[in-house]
Design an enzyme around this catalytic site. Structure first.
Site, PDB file in Angstrom:
ATOM      1  N   ARG A  51       0.827  -1.202   0.000  1.00  0.00           N
ATOM      2  CA  ARG A  51       0.000   0.000   0.000  1.00  0.00           C
ATOM      3  C   ARG A  51       0.866   1.258   0.000  1.00  0.00           C
ATOM      4  O   ARG A  51       1.996   1.242   0.474  1.00  0.00           O
ATOM      5  CB  ARG A  51      -0.902   0.017   1.238  1.00  0.00           C
ATOM      6  N   ASP A  53       0.306   5.506   1.096  1.00  0.00           N
ATOM      7  CA  ASP A  53      -0.603   6.381   1.832  1.00  0.00           C
ATOM      8  C   ASP A  53      -1.110   7.530   0.969  1.00  0.00           C
ATOM      9  O   ASP A  53      -0.618   7.763  -0.140  1.00  0.00           O
ATOM     10  CB  ASP A  53       0.106   6.949   3.068  1.00  0.00           C
ATOM     11  N   TYR A 111      12.479   2.844  -2.550  1.00  0.00           N
ATOM     12  CA  TYR A 111      11.731   4.082  -2.377  1.00  0.00           C
ATOM     13  C   TYR A 111      12.676   5.259  -2.579  1.00  0.00           C
ATOM     14  O   TYR A 111      13.863   5.191  -2.245  1.00  0.00           O
ATOM     15  CB  TYR A 111      11.139   4.183  -0.967  1.00  0.00           C
ATOM     16  N   ARG A 198       9.421   7.814   5.514  1.00  0.00           N
ATOM     17  CA  ARG A 198       9.176   9.218   5.869  1.00  0.00           C
ATOM     18  C   ARG A 198       9.805   9.580   7.219  1.00  0.00           C
ATOM     19  O   ARG A 198      10.313  10.689   7.405  1.00  0.00           O
ATOM     20  CB  ARG A 198       7.676   9.494   5.871  1.00  0.00           C
TER      21      ARG A 198
END
Length: 256
Positions: A51, A53, A111, A198
């Site tokens: 997933r 966000d 990422y 993050r």
């Protein structure tokens, strides 16, 4: 019946995340609605590598789904794209073995997080990078990143809402690149926890600003508690860049 693997990119700005949620616009919802139309009302469920966000983007998300339709491979991308909104792009569709699973066969993910550093706020970048117009010690960020390589319990670097019990992950590579007015963080690992990238970026930026010491990283990892790490960087700078389904461990993993 055949199983298809689909690679896609999307601008996450107007989505409430990837996963379907009641009364909210999601990437999965748009994909399944397009497949519903393509299959004349037959429900087709899609399975993703993971997933993302709300506000988070993807350059290399991977999904799979099963279909009875016998559409030539090169036409699947066109057929899907015509039924999808402009903020989702179908990059490739390939037939795979019936045992392939977009989530459970993942060996690693990459990422990237984009930070733009000009003094002036740029309204055209606000949804695609984090504006951080402050002085940054890149050498300190790279030094701190070395402590994050390898196998660690990343409990301190994930949201307190994380439901996964096993928070041990292996970080293969961390790269910190200066590209024009941008600072790009690149992370490659065997898996990532909720908000992990993050929080890593937010912590590293605070190290670059001198608010957290490089030497504090081992202690933060050891405490296994979210309250000891830095701030969570905002979602718009984060991109799911690539999903690996084969070994991607380099011979000399490290910080660049």
């Amino acid at each position: 019946m055949q199983r298809l693997k689909c690679e896609l990119a999307y601008d996450g700005s107007a989505f409430s995340g990837y996963q379907i949620q009641p009364n909210k616009r999601t990437v999965q919802g748009e994909l399944e609605q397009a497949l519903l139309k393509l299959h004349k009302g037959q429900v087709v469920k899609v399975y993703a590598s993971g997933r993302t966000d709300a506000g988070v983007h993807a350059r290399g998300q991977v999904i799979h789904f099963d279909t009875p339709l016998q559409i030539p491979g090169e036409r699947w991308s066109v057929a899907l794209q015509t039924l999808l909104p402009d903020d989702i792009s179908i990059l490739a569709v390939t037939k795979v073995a019936p045992t392939f699973h977009a989530r459970f066969d993942v060996t690693a993910k990459e990422y990237r997080y984009l930070v733009y550093r000009e003094q002036a706020h740029d309204p055209f970048r606000r949804n695609f990078a984090y504006h951080y117009p402050y002085s940054i010690d890149i050498a300190a960020i790279k030094a701190a990143s070395r402590h994050l390589l390898g196998v660690h319990d990343f409990s301190s670097f994930c949201s307190a809402k994380t439901e996964v019990e096993d928070k041990v992950r292996e970080m293969y590579e961390i790269e910190v690149m200066e590209d024009g007015g941008f600072l790009v963080f690149r992370f490659v690992g065997n898996g990532f926890l909720y908000n992990m990238v993050r929080i890593l970026v937010g912590t590293l930026l605070q190290i670059g600003a001198g608010k957290i010491a490089v030497a504090d990283i081992p202690a933060i990892l050891a405490k296994k508690n979210r309250i000891y790490a830095g701030k969570t960087a905002p979602p718009q700078g984060l991109y799911l860049w690539k999903v690996f389904y084969e070994s991607c461990i380099t011979t000399c993993p490290g910080v660049k």
